[in-house]
Design an enzyme around this catalytic site. Structure first.
Site, PDB file in Angstrom:
ATOM      1  N   CYS A 121       0.836  -1.212   0.000  1.00  0.00           N
ATOM      2  CA  CYS A 121       0.000   0.000   0.000  1.00  0.00           C
ATOM      3  C   CYS A 121       0.867   1.256   0.000  1.00  0.00           C
ATOM      4  CB  CYS A 121      -0.907   0.027   1.222  1.00  0.00           C
ATOM      5  SG  CYS A 121      -2.006  -1.382   1.333  1.00  0.00           S
TER       6      CYS A 121
HETATM    7  C1  BEZ Z   1       0.592  -4.585   1.847  1.00  0.00           C
HETATM    8  O1  BEZ Z   1       0.108  -3.517   1.515  1.00  0.00           O
HETATM    9  O2  BEZ Z   1       1.782  -4.798   1.769  1.00  0.00           O
HETATM   10  C2  BEZ Z   1      -0.261  -5.686   2.364  1.00  0.00           C
HETATM   11  C3  BEZ Z   1      -1.436  -5.404   3.024  1.00  0.00           C
HETATM   12  C4  BEZ Z   1      -2.207  -6.448   3.519  1.00  0.00           C
HETATM   13  C5  BEZ Z   1      -1.797  -7.758   3.328  1.00  0.00           C
HETATM   14  C6  BEZ Z   1      -0.641  -8.019   2.617  1.00  0.00           C
HETATM   15  C7  BEZ Z   1       0.145  -6.988   2.140  1.00  0.00           C
END
Ligand code: BEZ
Length: 211
Positions: A45
């Site tokens: 994210c």
């Molecule tokens: C991420 O944004 O890295 C992420 C968020 C939730 C689960 C897995 C990865």
């Protein structure tokens, strides 16, 4: 129920990192991209929000406003934005909705309980100036989105909204388009003075008409 293409994008009032908004009022006459991310302070994210901040000018050129949402609270968003700016070499320049009560997540069916009953998946909604849903995408948490693809789709959506063409596989702005099957052969010649290349009766190409 899931939102479908052509549905009116649900309106809502929400707190964002740039103040409280009424979504439809905030969109005004612009196109919009509403996209969800699973959680603040997560690696994928972080890269996604930084990427959108760096290419926001490309959305603006197309009269598109971008807005992100997650179910984390506002204070968390503000703290995380400092990390995004630092690590992604950007300055966050679009709002992130705080949706701890999940009103936006539920209205847009962004929680897919068979994957995770709390966090949102990576949803994308492209919304037209008529406030109708023009495109939906759903990615899992583990896969970051390609925002250049979203710009490419917006180019196609905006072109095909105004001209009787469709765009072929992997089409990019500037490349030949497909004459809409609803256009008769004689009308095609009139509508597309740059020329119509007929490969099959149903497969006709023309140079991009708005260039
Ligand atoms: C991420 O944004 O890295 C992420 C968020 C939730 C689960 C897995 C990865």
């Amino acid at each position: 129920m899931a939102l479908r293409l052509g549905d009116v994008a649900p309106n809502f009032s929400a707190t964002t990192t740039e103040g409280t908004i009424d979504f439809h009022g905030w969109l005004g006459n612009s196109w919009g991209v509403l996209f969800s991310h699973p959680a603040d302070y997560t690696p994928v994210c972080t890269t996604e929000l930084g990427t959108v901040a760096r290419i926001k000018g490309e959305f603006e050129k197309r009269n598109v406003k971008v807005i992100a949402v997650s179910v984390d609270p506002l204070e968390s968003h503000h703290g995380w934005i400092k990390d995004i700016n630092e690590t992604q070499v950007c300055t966050m320049n679009f709002p992130v909705i705080a949706d701890p009560n999940r009103q936006v997540a539920m209205a847009y069916d962004m929680i897919h309980p068979n994957v995770d009953d709390k966090a949102t998946v990576r949803s994308v909604f492209v919304i037209g100036p008529d406030k109708k849903v023009k495109l939906t995408l759903t990615y899992p948490a583990s896969t970051g989105r390609n925002f250049l693809e979203i710009l490419r789709v917006i180019d196609s959506l905006q072109l095909t909204a105004n001209h009787k063409v469709a765009t072929p596989a992997d089409w990019k702005h500037g490349q030949d388009c497909i004459v809409s099957p609803a256009v008769s052969d004689p009308d095609a010649d009139k509508l597309f003075p740059k020329g119509v290349r007929r490969v099959k009766p149903y497969l006709r190409y023309t140079p991009q008409p708005n260039l």
